[in-house]
Motif scaffolding. Sequence first.
Motif, short mmCIF file in Angstrom:
data_model
loop_
_atom_site.label_atom_id
_atom_site.label_comp_id
_atom_site.label_asym_id
_atom_site.label_seq_id
_atom_site.Cartn_x
_atom_site.Cartn_y
_atom_site.Cartn_z
N VAL A 201 -16.74 33.41 3.73
CA VAL A 201 -17.09 34.71 4.28
C VAL A 201 -17.77 34.50 5.74
CG1 VAL A 201 -18.22 37.06 4.13
CG2 VAL A 201 -17.11 35.87 1.98
N GLU A 202 -19.08 34.06 5.78
CA GLU A 202 -19.56 33.84 7.18
C GLU A 202 -18.66 33.34 8.19
OE1 GLU A 202 -23.59 32.63 9.57
OE2 GLU A 202 -23.36 32.18 7.28
N PRO A 203 -17.91 32.13 8.10
CA PRO A 203 -16.99 31.48 9.03
C PRO A 203 -16.02 32.55 9.41
CG PRO A 203 -17.70 29.94 7.37
CD PRO A 203 -18.12 31.08 6.81
N LEU A 204 -15.20 33.18 8.53
CA LEU A 204 -14.38 34.22 8.62
C LEU A 204 -14.73 35.37 9.51
CD1 LEU A 204 -12.18 34.35 5.33
CD2 LEU A 204 -11.55 33.53 7.48
N LEU A 205 -15.98 35.68 9.29
CA LEU A 205 -16.46 36.80 10.19
C LEU A 205 -16.72 36.37 11.71
CD1 LEU A 205 -19.05 38.45 7.59
CD2 LEU A 205 -16.78 39.35 8.49
N HIS A 206 -17.15 35.23 11.84
CA HIS A 206 -16.96 34.67 13.18
C HIS A 206 -15.88 34.44 13.63
CE1 HIS A 206 -21.44 34.18 13.09
NE2 HIS A 206 -21.45 33.61 12.29
N HIS A 207 -14.88 33.86 12.95
CA HIS A 207 -13.41 33.87 13.48
C HIS A 207 -13.07 35.19 13.80
CE1 HIS A 207 -9.17 31.65 12.93
NE2 HIS A 207 -9.02 32.71 12.95
N GLU A 208 -12.91 36.29 12.61
CA GLU A 208 -12.15 37.48 13.05
C GLU A 208 -12.87 38.41 13.79
OE1 GLU A 208 -9.18 37.84 12.07
OE2 GLU A 208 -9.12 35.98 10.40
N VAL A 209 -14.30 38.56 13.55
CA VAL A 209 -14.92 39.70 14.24
C VAL A 209 -15.64 38.98 15.62
CG1 VAL A 209 -16.87 41.38 14.31
CG2 VAL A 209 -15.47 40.93 12.28
N GLY A 210 -16.08 37.87 15.38
CA GLY A 210 -16.86 37.32 16.46
C GLY A 210 -15.88 36.89 17.58
N THR A 211 -14.50 36.37 17.29
CA THR A 211 -13.72 36.12 18.35
C THR A 211 -12.53 37.27 18.70
OG1 THR A 211 -13.99 33.70 17.29
CG2 THR A 211 -12.16 33.99 19.07
N HIS A 212 -11.87 37.46 17.65
CA HIS A 212 -10.72 38.27 17.70
C HIS A 212 -11.15 39.63 18.13
CE1 HIS A 212 -8.12 34.93 16.51
NE2 HIS A 212 -8.27 35.18 15.30
N VAL A 213 -12.05 40.39 17.46
CA VAL A 213 -12.52 41.57 17.78
C VAL A 213 -13.34 41.52 19.19
CG1 VAL A 213 -13.68 43.61 16.96
CG2 VAL A 213 -12.53 42.27 15.58
N VAL A 214 -14.29 40.56 19.41
CA VAL A 214 -14.98 40.64 20.65
C VAL A 214 -14.23 40.43 21.90
CG1 VAL A 214 -16.70 38.97 21.83
CG2 VAL A 214 -17.11 39.80 19.49
N THR A 215 -13.20 39.58 21.67
CA THR A 215 -12.54 39.41 22.79
C THR A 215 -11.67 40.66 23.18
OG1 THR A 215 -10.83 38.11 21.55
CG2 THR A 215 -12.36 36.84 23.14
N TYR A 216 -11.24 41.25 22.15
CA TYR A 216 -10.45 42.49 22.19
C TYR A 216 -11.29 43.48 22.95
CZ TYR A 216 -7.94 46.57 21.19
OH TYR A 216 -7.29 47.97 21.34
N GLN A 217 -12.58 43.74 22.58
CA GLN A 217 -13.37 44.68 22.92
C GLN A 217 -13.90 44.33 24.36
OE1 GLN A 217 -13.70 47.56 21.85
NE2 GLN A 217 -12.80 47.16 19.93
N ASN A 218 -14.01 42.83 24.92
CA ASN A 218 -14.24 42.69 25.97
C ASN A 218 -13.02 42.90 27.10
OD1 ASN A 218 -16.87 41.71 25.66
ND2 ASN A 218 -16.44 39.57 25.47
N GLY A 219 -11.96 42.68 26.44
CA GLY A 219 -10.83 43.00 27.26
C GLY A 219 -10.64 44.56 27.55
N ALA A 220 -10.83 45.33 26.53
CA ALA A 220 -11.05 46.57 26.52
C ALA A 220 -11.73 47.34 27.83
CB ALA A 220 -11.11 47.37 25.45
#
Length: 393
Positions: A201-220
């Motif tokens: 659970v924790e590694p997946l959250l870093h993968h999905e939220v901490g990487t994919h969502v974070v870079t999406y929001q930084n790009g936005a």
Amino acid sequence: MTSPTQQLAPALDIDARLTEIERSLNLLLNTTPVNAAEAWADFERCDFGTVPTLRLRPLEFEPDLVRRDLYSLEVENVTDPALHTLLRAKRDEIARQITVLEDRDTSRFVYGSLQLYGGIAQPLASAAEELLRIIPAQAPSTRTVTAGAFAEAARAEFDRYRAVYPDFPAHIAVRDDISELMVSFGRLLIPETAVFRADRVEPLLHHEVGTHVVTYQNGARQPLTLLTIGLPGYDETQEGLAVLAEYLTGGLDPRRLRVLAARVVAIGKMLDGADFLEIFESLRADHRIPTKTAWTIAIRVVVGGGNVKDAIYLRGITRLLEALAEGSSLEVLLVGKFALDHIPLIQDLLDREVLEAPWVRPRWLDVPGAQERLDRLRAGLAVTDLYEGEVSA
């Protein structure tokens, strides 16, 4: 005096239109089966002997109309050389995406997938085989959590980011029409029937939220909106970064490494002509992959007519390790979604103040032990060195 952004207005107009067009295609959702849970139940019922029927959702766009829009964009009028090259490349990539989606469930699909994601070079195939050889096979984990419990953990993770960045959006949906956990345009989508290993659970959250969502929001937060959906070929680097996040937080365990390696091996077999059942049985018999995991790997490889995308995880972390050893900046990769090859372009735009420094810093950079692990990677490690000998119970 005009600002750098104003000077680039024609390029940014085309950038915005390209982003809009790619959003309308939704490649990720449109290459994800809508009936994976039912197909698994049928497959289990027939004692793993019948090839599953995977259904994809109907396309909600008219390919010829989208192509017309795409090629009406006057990219030739963009005078900035770097952006001109980038926008042309992105236009070509979107054109390939349209063709790939048209070719779903035909023998042509795999060739479009190869154009988008690349093939498997011998060093990658060898690394995958080596990981499967040196990491002992393990029994499936018995401690699991439901999709609902994972969604609660995800909400808590979003809250951690919102505590530091109050404007950080939180979009989470549990859906019955997807088969894999994914981030689509900044939204975390969780399959309703999914069961997750508790220790993932924790590694997946870093993968999905901490990487994919974070870079999406930084790009936005950038004027170049393609940084939300990704510059050409961004997927490999983005997944490499997400796997790095798992490693830095101590979550890239032996089971996960075996899965990433098995995906590459499965794609190699598919490209050599193996069908679903041959791939599935080879994963179980030759590499002792647990049955449900072998199923998941195999359907991801054969969906649509043959998809090579899953090789980007192992290839992405491999290339990222090489870049870190050569002294590449990790922070620049947080600006948005782009490939390692685009670092000089992004750095140039940062230097010219067209782009801004990343808004959000991912939590995975600051968990205990992360910097020490990162320092070891910068000293030079191969992907096979990521296996540290631990065996999960």
